[in-house]
Scaffold this active site. Structure first.
Site, PDB file in Angstrom:
ATOM      1  N   TYR A  52       0.819  -1.216   0.000  1.00 52.74           N
ATOM      2  CA  TYR A  52       0.000   0.000   0.000  1.00 52.74           C
ATOM      3  C   TYR A  52       0.851   1.263   0.000  1.00 52.74           C
ATOM      4  CZ  TYR A  52      -3.812  -3.140   1.490  1.00 52.74           C
ATOM      5  OH  TYR A  52      -4.733  -4.153   1.599  1.00 52.74           O
ATOM      6  N   HIS A 110       0.815 -11.583   1.518  1.00 50.59           N
ATOM      7  CA  HIS A 110      -0.224 -10.850   0.784  1.00 50.59           C
ATOM      8  C   HIS A 110      -0.905 -11.681  -0.304  1.00 50.59           C
ATOM      9  CE1 HIS A 110      -1.427  -6.427  -0.220  1.00 50.59           C
ATOM     10  NE2 HIS A 110      -2.453  -7.239  -0.287  1.00 50.59           N
TER      11      HIS A 110
END
Length: 285
Positions: A52, A110
């Site tokens: 992010y 992830h």
């Protein structure tokens, strides 16, 4: 907003707040203020990721929130491209340093493949190496729980068979219109909590006439209906927003969706993500 005070228990008995704040697409220079605002409203569960690009800001927000660190649940994710032990060890330490935290409450892998090959090749060995690094971080107190994200059943099985700790969490795309019932059930059978990201389908569900009509029946907004749906599935939703008003209304969930309407939402198929389909998590590739 009683939901902000409710928790689930992970398989290792760590409490995790039932509603969290997702921070995908919140720029690093805005993340600290978004986190502080959310904490002031009552959120205690904040989710970020190396990918992010806002771990620094999220960490600043946590440290300057005015709430004791022990009362906050902070998650981050190992970049999907890291599929080796040494790289994972370095990245785990890097996240803690970037965030300015001694530990996180949850550290996830992830994705089972790098994003450029999502749902493609076999990275089982790399995932096992990354998982070994997370297991060591867990035992060292750098993470209170560890898990995965976007892992299918076969991906989970390889982690479970090759490791010593069963993932505490699997974070998945879950929303009305995309409910992976079999995978959720499998995770539940292994005492793996499912976190649901994009519970509002990255905003695309707002234009669904059937869902809008159902929300009107309950006297709530479409986002409120969708987040409540995710909770009643037994998942832990992570709606993402930097808008304080949306943070408040997303947590106003003191209503119950009927079993009949839950079945309708569960059977709904709405997986058109518009321009956001370029992201692997929405396109599946």
């Amino acid at each position: 907003m009683s939901v902000l005070k409710e928790t689930y228990r992970l398989s290792n008995d760590v409490a995790i707040p039932q509603l969290g704040l997702g921070t995908w697409f919140i720029d690093d220079d805005r993340a600290a203020e978004a986190v502080r605002t959310a904490v002031e409203i009552g959120y205690r569960n904040i989710d970020t990721a190396q990918a992010y690009g806002n771990e620094r800001g999220v960490g600043e927000g946590i440290r300057t929130s005015g709430v004791d660190r022990g009362q906050l649940f902070v998650s981050t994710k190992l970049a999907a491209e890291i599929k080796d032990y040494d790289g994972a060890v370095a990245a785990i330490s890097g996240s803690l340093e970037t965030m300015g935290l001694d530990y996180v409450d949850l550290f996830l892998i992830h994705a089972p493949q790098p994003w450029e090959d999502f749902r493609g090749g076999d990275y089982a060995e790399g995932n096992q190496q990354a998982w070994r690094a997370l297991e060591e971080a867990y035992r060292a107190g750098k993470a209170r729980a560890i898990g995965v994200s976007n892992f299918l059943k076969e991906d989970l099985d390889r982690i479970i068979d090759g490791g010593t700790i069963t993932p505490h969490v699997n974070q998945l795309l879950v929303h009305a219109g995309n409910t992976p019932v079999d995978l959720i059930d499998y995770c539940t059978s292994r005492s793996i909590l499912v976190q649901g990201y994009s519970p509002i389908a990255h905003g695309e569900i707002l234009d669904n006439a059937d869902v809008t009509a159902m929300a009107e029946k309950y006297g709530v907004s479409v986002p409120q209906l969708c987040i409540r749906y995710a909770l009643q599935l037994g998942t832990q939703p992570l709606p993402k927003t930097a808008n304080p008003e949306h943070m408040r209304t997303n947590a106003q969930l003191d209503f119950v969706i009927s079993e009949a309407d839950m079945a309708v939402l569960k059977d709904l198929h709405a997986q058109d993500y518009g321009d956001s389909s370029v992201f692997p998590v929405y396109s599946g590739k």
